[in-house]
Every structure is written in structure tokens, then in C-alpha cells.
Design an enzyme around this catalytic site. Structure first.
Site, PDB file in Angstrom:
ATOM      1  N   ASP A   1     -17.633  11.013 -20.148  1.00  0.00           N
ATOM      2  CA  ASP A   1     -18.752  10.421 -20.879  1.00  0.00           C
ATOM      3  C   ASP A   1     -18.241   9.234 -21.678  1.00  0.00           C
ATOM      4  O   ASP A   1     -17.039   9.124 -21.948  1.00  0.00           O
ATOM      5  CB  ASP A   1     -19.410  11.446 -21.816  1.00  0.00           C
ATOM      6  CG  ASP A   1     -20.626  10.873 -22.537  1.00  0.00           C
ATOM      7  OD1 ASP A   1     -21.542  10.389 -21.837  1.00  0.00           O
ATOM      8  OD2 ASP A   1     -20.661  10.868 -23.770  1.00  0.00           O
ATOM      9  N   SER A   2     -19.169   8.384 -22.094  1.00  0.00           N
ATOM     10  CA  SER A   2     -18.801   7.228 -22.911  1.00  0.00           C
ATOM     11  C   SER A   2     -18.381   7.645 -24.313  1.00  0.00           C
ATOM     12  O   SER A   2     -17.795   6.854 -25.046  1.00  0.00           O
ATOM     13  CB  SER A   2     -19.973   6.245 -22.999  1.00  0.00           C
ATOM     14  OG  SER A   2     -21.083   6.864 -23.632  1.00  0.00           O
TER      15      SER A   2
ATOM     16  N   TYR B   1     -21.651   2.340 -24.006  1.00  0.00           N
ATOM     17  CA  TYR B   1     -21.623   1.637 -22.725  1.00  0.00           C
ATOM     18  C   TYR B   1     -22.929   0.885 -22.463  1.00  0.00           C
ATOM     19  O   TYR B   1     -22.964  -0.030 -21.653  1.00  0.00           O
ATOM     20  CB  TYR B   1     -21.420   2.641 -21.586  1.00  0.00           C
ATOM     21  CG  TYR B   1     -19.983   3.092 -21.361  1.00  0.00           C
ATOM     22  CD1 TYR B   1     -18.976   2.809 -22.279  1.00  0.00           C
ATOM     23  CD2 TYR B   1     -19.650   3.801 -20.219  1.00  0.00           C
ATOM     24  CE1 TYR B   1     -17.680   3.234 -22.071  1.00  0.00           C
ATOM     25  CE2 TYR B   1     -18.347   4.230 -19.992  1.00  0.00           C
ATOM     26  CZ  TYR B   1     -17.365   3.944 -20.914  1.00  0.00           C
ATOM     27  OH  TYR B   1     -16.079   4.366 -20.693  1.00  0.00           O
ATOM     28  N   GLY B   2     -24.006   1.295 -23.126  1.00  0.00           N
ATOM     29  CA  GLY B   2     -25.329   0.752 -22.831  1.00  0.00           C
ATOM     30  C   GLY B   2     -25.448  -0.761 -22.815  1.00  0.00           C
ATOM     31  O   GLY B   2     -26.053  -1.330 -21.908  1.00  0.00           O
TER      32      GLY B   2
ATOM     33  N   CYS C   1     -22.765  10.938 -18.264  1.00  0.00           N
ATOM     34  CA  CYS C   1     -23.155   9.700 -18.955  1.00  0.00           C
ATOM     35  C   CYS C   1     -24.191   9.029 -18.074  1.00  0.00           C
ATOM     36  O   CYS C   1     -23.918   8.749 -16.900  1.00  0.00           O
ATOM     37  CB  CYS C   1     -21.939   8.800 -19.147  1.00  0.00           C
ATOM     38  SG  CYS C   1     -22.308   7.151 -19.785  1.00  0.00           S
ATOM     39  N   ASN C   2     -25.366   8.790 -18.616  1.00  0.00           N
ATOM     40  CA  ASN C   2     -26.437   8.202 -17.818  1.00  0.00           C
ATOM     41  C   ASN C   2     -26.127   6.779 -17.380  1.00  0.00           C
ATOM     42  O   ASN C   2     -26.428   6.386 -16.258  1.00  0.00           O
ATOM     43  CB  ASN C   2     -27.745   8.244 -18.599  1.00  0.00           C
ATOM     44  CG  ASN C   2     -28.325   9.640 -18.689  1.00  0.00           C
ATOM     45  OD1 ASN C   2     -29.136  10.039 -17.868  1.00  0.00           O
ATOM     46  ND2 ASN C   2     -27.894  10.397 -19.682  1.00  0.00           N
ATOM     47  N   THR C   3     -25.519   5.985 -18.265  1.00  0.00           N
ATOM     48  CA  THR C   3     -25.197   4.597 -17.916  1.00  0.00           C
ATOM     49  C   THR C   3     -24.167   4.562 -16.801  1.00  0.00           C
ATOM     50  O   THR C   3     -24.296   3.803 -15.831  1.00  0.00           O
ATOM     51  CB  THR C   3     -24.679   3.835 -19.147  1.00  0.00           C
ATOM     52  OG1 THR C   3     -25.602   3.979 -20.227  1.00  0.00           O
ATOM     53  CG2 THR C   3     -24.513   2.354 -18.835  1.00  0.00           C
TER      54      THR C   3
ATOM     55  N   GLU D   1     -22.632   8.866 -32.723  1.00  0.00           N
ATOM     56  CA  GLU D   1     -21.170   8.776 -32.783  1.00  0.00           C
ATOM     57  C   GLU D   1     -20.673   8.827 -34.240  1.00  0.00           C
ATOM     58  O   GLU D   1     -19.540   9.209 -34.499  1.00  0.00           O
ATOM     59  CB  GLU D   1     -20.679   7.495 -32.105  1.00  0.00           C
ATOM     60  CG  GLU D   1     -20.839   7.493 -30.591  1.00  0.00           C
ATOM     61  CD  GLU D   1     -19.827   8.356 -29.865  1.00  0.00           C
ATOM     62  OE1 GLU D   1     -18.672   8.449 -30.322  1.00  0.00           O
ATOM     63  OE2 GLU D   1     -20.191   8.956 -28.824  1.00  0.00           O
TER      64      GLU D   1
ATOM     65  N   CYS E   1     -30.017   9.890 -22.006  1.00  0.00           N
ATOM     66  CA  CYS E   1     -28.659   9.636 -22.490  1.00  0.00           C
ATOM     67  C   CYS E   1     -28.160  10.963 -23.039  1.00  0.00           C
ATOM     68  O   CYS E   1     -28.888  11.634 -23.784  1.00  0.00           O
ATOM     69  CB  CYS E   1     -28.653   8.569 -23.582  1.00  0.00           C
ATOM     70  SG  CYS E   1     -27.035   8.339 -24.364  1.00  0.00           S
TER      71      CYS E   1
ATOM     72  N   HIS F   1     -26.152  11.608 -25.277  1.00  0.00           N
ATOM     73  CA  HIS F   1     -26.037  11.639 -26.743  1.00  0.00           C
ATOM     74  C   HIS F   1     -27.337  12.131 -27.398  1.00  0.00           C
ATOM     75  O   HIS F   1     -27.311  12.719 -28.477  1.00  0.00           O
ATOM     76  CB  HIS F   1     -25.736  10.242 -27.297  1.00  0.00           C
ATOM     77  CG  HIS F   1     -24.318   9.796 -27.132  1.00  0.00           C
ATOM     78  ND1 HIS F   1     -23.794   9.438 -25.921  1.00  0.00           N
ATOM     79  CD2 HIS F   1     -23.317   9.642 -28.046  1.00  0.00           C
ATOM     80  CE1 HIS F   1     -22.527   9.078 -26.086  1.00  0.00           C
ATOM     81  NE2 HIS F   1     -22.216   9.198 -27.360  1.00  0.00           N
TER      82      HIS F   1
END
Length: 274
Positions: free
Chosen positions: A9-10, A41-42, A72-74, A151, A184, A186
Site C-alpha cells: 500500500d502507499s 500516491y493520488g 492500494c486503489n491508485t 497518515e 481508497c 485509507h
């Protein structure tokens, strides 16, 4: 040593997927890598996301993983196809499982999606949803403030609510959605705040449960499920601040799960040289 499932994941968001994997697959070892030093990352370009994703994957391949979960979706939107084409292990992302869950729950055929700029820009969710059910009406909104807030560990309270209210107001004003995809990993950490803003009448979909369920199925199909009496200690790595990572991990992994995890600093130099 038993082969592990690799999870990338990011940042810390993929821990929500890892937690669900641990719950549904208690005999499977996880090796998790969160690229917190380069999160989010978005806003990054497709090329950057692909490069960073491959660096994380190469780090995990050295640990002889048997399957890769892109939590991670991105990264799923921009790199999943390349990973599937070039790796000789099963690979799963989070977009297809989340899309299928949303279609199962919507009654009005109006689905909302919130995600990073990269995920929304890619149209990955819209395409996945419409490929399954073309008559869906889909409304997507980028929420660039959410990942940095998570984060930093700001998950509830007045500040979190004000940011969520302000960010989601365009979606709530114009969309007739009855189902909202948290696009996402997160965002489930903000689920309580998001639910209080959008209202109980809107069903919120997190892809974590569906992704874990699909991971189990894929492992079974490929005869990779661990069926021995083996309860592993999972390895978690972060490229950024170890203390913040541990603090957020505690908010996700209640005891006794946290006792089953070792958390270490990933070698950034090794990542960048991969």
C-alpha cells in the site's frame, strides 16, 4: 518457513485489508509494506505510481511471497495489469471486489465513489462498475485531503468532521446515491466520520472484506492455502516514520492481533535500487 501473502500500500490504509486477511485467513502469514515516506500516491503521475509499485513488489519478491495483494486503489488502477502480466504468482487488487460489493448492495442503481485524484482520474471504478452493470449511474469525487489526514492519525473529532463535510458537500448536493464506495484503503479509518456526514441511509462499501474473501478463493483454486496448524507472526514494514505507523496500527489491530505482528523499518535504499 511457510510462504507468505504479500500486501502493498502507499501507506497505512492497506492495514485495513491486512486486518481482514488476518481475520478470514488466520493460518496465512502476511508480509506488508506501506510506502509511507512517499504517500500519498493520488496526486502522482501514472508513471511514478507504477515505478513505486514495482519497487515495493520487488522488495516483497525477495521474501518469496506466494501471492500479491495490491491494497492500494491508485496502484491497482495504474499498475495491476502490468503486475498480472509479469509476475508468476497470483495478483489481486481492491477495485473489482469493491465494485462487486457495491452492485450487490445498491437498490437505486446510483453509486458514489470517493478516492484519490489518481484513482478517480483513471475511471477504474466507473469502468469496473459499468462493465458489470451498464445501467448504473456513477458519481465520483476525489478527496485529496483524506489520505494526509489519516497518515497523521486524525480519524475522528471536529477537525476530521469539518474536512469530511467540506470535501463531500459537492457529492451530497448533486448525487442520488444510496451506496458509497470508499475507493481508497485509507478511507475505512474515517468510516465513522464519513457515515455521520452522509447519513445512515447510505450504505458504505469498503473493499477490505471482499478482497480478503477473493484472496481466499484464489489461494484455494491455486492450491496455495495453508492447511497446517500454523499460526504465524506477520511482518509489517514501513518506509516512513515507524512511531506513527505503530500508533495507527494499534488503532486497527486490537489485541491479540497486534501481538502477532512485528513492525520494522523497510530499507529505502534497497527499495530504490530494486
Amino acid at each position: 518457513m511457510k510462504q507468505a501473502i504479500g500486501v502493498i500500500d502507499s501507506g497505512v490504509g492497506g492495514l485495513t485489508v491486512a486486518h481482514e486477511l488476518m481475520r478470514q485467513l488466520p493460518k496465512e502469514k502476511l508480509i506488508y509494506l506501506g510506502d509511507t515516506s512517499r504517500c500519498p500516491y493520488g496526486p502522482r503521475s501514472k508513471e511514478e505510481v507504477q515505478q513505486f509499485t514495482w519497487e515495493m513488489v520487488n522488495f516483497l519478491l525477495e521474501k518469496d511471497i506466494k501471492m500479491l495483494v495490491v491494497a492500494c486503489n491508485t496502484a491497482t488502477a495504474f499498475a495491476l495489469q502490468s503486475l498480472k502480466e509479469n509476475l508468476n504468482i497470483p495478483v489481486i487488487g481492491v477495485i473489482q471486489p469493491g465494485s462487486r460489493a457495491a452492485i450487490k448492495f445498491t437498490k437505486t442503481n446510483h453509486v458514489g465513489i470517493i478516492g484519490t485524484e489518481g484513482t478517480v482520474r483513471s475511471n477504474a471504478y466507473t469502468n469496473a462498475l459499468k462493465n458489470i452493470k451498464d445501467e448504473l449511474e456513477v458519481s465520483a469525487l476525489a478527496c485529496p485531503m483524506f489520505v494526509p489526514m489519516v497518515e497523521q492519525g486524525i480519524l475522528e473529532g471536529q477537525q476530521a468532521r469539518e474536512v469530511v463535510e467540506d470535501t463531500l458537500s459537492p457529492l451530497l448536493q448533486y448525487s442520488k446515491m444510496d451506496t458509497l464506495i470508499l475507493g481508497c484503503t485509507h478511507y475505512p479509518l474515517l468510516k465513522n466520520t464519513i457515515q455521520s456526514v452522509v447519513g445512515e441511509e447510505i450504505t458504505i462499501i469498503s473493499s477490505s472484506e471482499e478482497t480478503a474473501r477473493e484472496t481466499s478463493t484464489i489461494l484455494d483454486v491455486h492450491h496455495l492455502l495453508n492447511k497446517d496448524d500454523y499460526y504465524p507472526v506477520h511482518q509489517f514494514y514501513t518506509t516512513g516514520d515507524l512511531e506513527i505507523f505503530i500508533e495507527i496500527s494499534r488503532s486497527i489491530f486490537k489485541e491479540p492481533h497486534l501481538q502477532m505482528v512485528t513492525i520494522e523499518q523497510a530499507n529505502l535504499h534497497q527499495l530504490q535500487d530494486s
